[in-house]
Design an enzyme around this catalytic site. Structure first.
Site, PDB file in Angstrom:
ATOM      1  N   TRP A 200       0.829  -1.219   0.000  1.00 41.39           N
ATOM      2  CA  TRP A 200       0.000   0.000   0.000  1.00 41.39           C
ATOM      3  C   TRP A 200       0.859   1.263   0.000  1.00 41.39           C
ATOM      4  CZ3 TRP A 200      -4.656  -0.689   3.915  1.00 41.39           C
ATOM      5  CH2 TRP A 200      -5.452  -1.762   3.477  1.00 41.39           C
ATOM      6  N   LYS A 201       2.130   1.132   0.316  1.00 42.89           N
ATOM      7  CA  LYS A 201       3.012   2.300   0.471  1.00 42.89           C
ATOM      8  C   LYS A 201       2.382   3.278   1.482  1.00 42.89           C
ATOM      9  CE  LYS A 201       4.501   1.629  -4.240  1.00 42.89           C
ATOM     10  NZ  LYS A 201       5.389   2.095  -5.276  1.00 42.89           N
TER      11      LYS A 201
ATOM     12  N   GLU B 270      12.079  -6.001  -8.565  1.00 39.09           N
ATOM     13  CA  GLU B 270      11.308  -4.809  -8.922  1.00 39.09           C
ATOM     14  C   GLU B 270      12.218  -3.818  -9.649  1.00 39.09           C
ATOM     15  OE1 GLU B 270       7.628  -4.242  -6.296  1.00 39.09           O
ATOM     16  OE2 GLU B 270       9.284  -3.303  -5.278  1.00 39.09           O
TER      17      GLU B 270
ATOM     18  N   SER C 136       4.372  -2.055 -11.845  1.00 42.10           N
ATOM     19  CA  SER C 136       3.216  -1.781 -12.701  1.00 42.10           C
ATOM     20  C   SER C 136       2.441  -3.040 -13.089  1.00 42.10           C
ATOM     21  CB  SER C 136       3.643  -0.992 -13.949  1.00 42.10           C
ATOM     22  OG  SER C 136       4.180   0.264 -13.572  1.00 42.10           O
TER      23      SER C 136
ATOM     24  N   GLY D 218       1.854  -2.628  -6.284  1.00 39.98           N
ATOM     25  CA  GLY D 218       1.692  -1.333  -5.627  1.00 39.98           C
ATOM     26  C   GLY D 218       0.330  -0.732  -5.929  1.00 39.98           C
ATOM     27  N   GLY D 219       0.284   0.136  -6.925  1.00 34.00           N
ATOM     28  CA  GLY D 219      -0.932   0.896  -7.243  1.00 34.00           C
ATOM     29  C   GLY D 219      -2.188   0.043  -7.357  1.00 34.00           C
TER      30      GLY D 219
HETATM   31  C1  PEP Z   1       5.922  -1.388  -5.600  1.00 34.53           C
HETATM   32  O1  PEP Z   1       6.185  -0.256  -5.232  1.00 34.53           O
HETATM   33  O2  PEP Z   1       6.263  -2.357  -4.890  1.00 34.53           O
HETATM   34  C2  PEP Z   1       5.237  -1.556  -6.873  1.00 34.53           C
HETATM   35  C3  PEP Z   1       5.394  -2.673  -7.496  1.00 34.53           C
HETATM   36  O3  PEP Z   1       4.478  -0.497  -7.314  1.00 34.53           O
HETATM   37  P1  PEP Z   1       3.562  -0.451  -8.649  1.00 34.53           P
HETATM   38  O4  PEP Z   1       2.837  -1.762  -8.759  1.00 34.53           O
HETATM   39  O5  PEP Z   1       2.637   0.689  -8.432  1.00 34.53           O
HETATM   40  O6  PEP Z   1       4.495  -0.246  -9.798  1.00 34.53           O
END
Ligand code: PEP
Length: 247
Positions: A14-15, A169, A211, A232-233
């Site tokens: 969730w950050k 990542e 992403s 993440g998002g």
């Molecule tokens: C993350 O920050 O761990 C991540 C994968 O973010 P996102 O999916 O938004 O790229």
């Protein structure tokens, strides 16, 4: 995701998002998750929401964790949170070495491994994040970078390495909407798998993050060395997160 021993795992990060009310809505939607194909689902929430997360998700099929942990057991470390504190809230997971912490807080490779050790001592599985920057990607240095980041962990030996989850990542893919292609991700995952194998821990799960969404997850998960995702998002939308888990 072809391995029989490495069961699929999807973790939401969730950050620093949500609110007390917003996280309640999200958690309640996740609490009804039913796994049709043994895909493990988890969320790593901000520290202040751990009590609420435990209350809502206890007894569900969704586990939870935090996004960071101190490398120290306790004491005069203002602002830090210990592994024992995370254990008090029944955390199963903790992210260590997320690129946002490596960048913004100058976390070293050694510190990240120290955090992983501290988490393991409290029975919490570290999700050990690695990944190259945009410039390193352009320079063809992805393998060198992830090996450098993994090195202090690998040096701890198979008994330790076997207990972690690794998340690849690529920094250029995080929050950009520009995911690595399945082939790009698989190439680095296969390299990570080889490093793990040489350390006697070939069956460690390696997640892809950057992403990931309901539209691109299927082709990523079709790769033999991608064992799931760190999301993440898309983890902030219950419907989309559950759709990724259903793939
Ligand atoms: C993350 O920050 O761990 C991540 C994968 O973010 P996102 O999916 O938004 O790229």
């Amino acid at each position: 995701m072809t391995s029989t021993t490495r069961s699929p795992l999807i973790i939401g990060n969730w950050k620093m998002n949500a609110s007390l009310g917003g996280s309640m809505v999200l958690l309640q939607a996740l609490a009804h998750y039913k796994s049709s194909k043994a895909c493990e689902l988890a969320v790593c929430v901000p520290f202040p929401y751990l009590a609420q997360t435990q209350e809502v998700l206890a007894g569900s099929l969704v586990s939870w964790g935090a996004q960071d942990v101190s490398d120290q057991p306790q004491g005069a470390y203002t602002g830090e949170v210990s592994a024992a504190m995370l254990q008090d809230f029944a955390c199963k997971w903790v992210l260590v070495g997320h690129s946002e912490r490596r960048q913004r807080h100058a976390e070293s490779d050694q510190l990240v491994a120290d955090k992983a050790v501290r988490a393991l001592a409290c029975g919490i599985t570290p999700v050990f994040c690695v990944g190259e920057s945009d410039a390193e990607h352009e320079a063809g240095e992805a393998h060198d970078v992830v090996l450098r980041q993994l090195r202090p962990l690998l040096d701890l030996g198979a008994d330790v390495v076997k207990q972690v989850v690794v998340a690849y990542e690529p920094v250029w893919a995080i929050g950009t909407g520009k995911s690595a292609t399945p082939e790009q991700a698989q190439a680095v995952h296969a390299f990570i798998r080889e490093c793990l194998k040489q350390s006697g821990a070939a069956e460690v799960r390696v997640l892809y993050g950057g992403s990931v969404n309901a539209a691109n997850a299927k082709s990523l998960f079709a790769m033999p060395d991608i064992d799931g995702a760190l999301v993440g998002g898309a983890a902030l939308k219950a419907e989309e997160f559950l759709a990724i888990a259903a793939i």
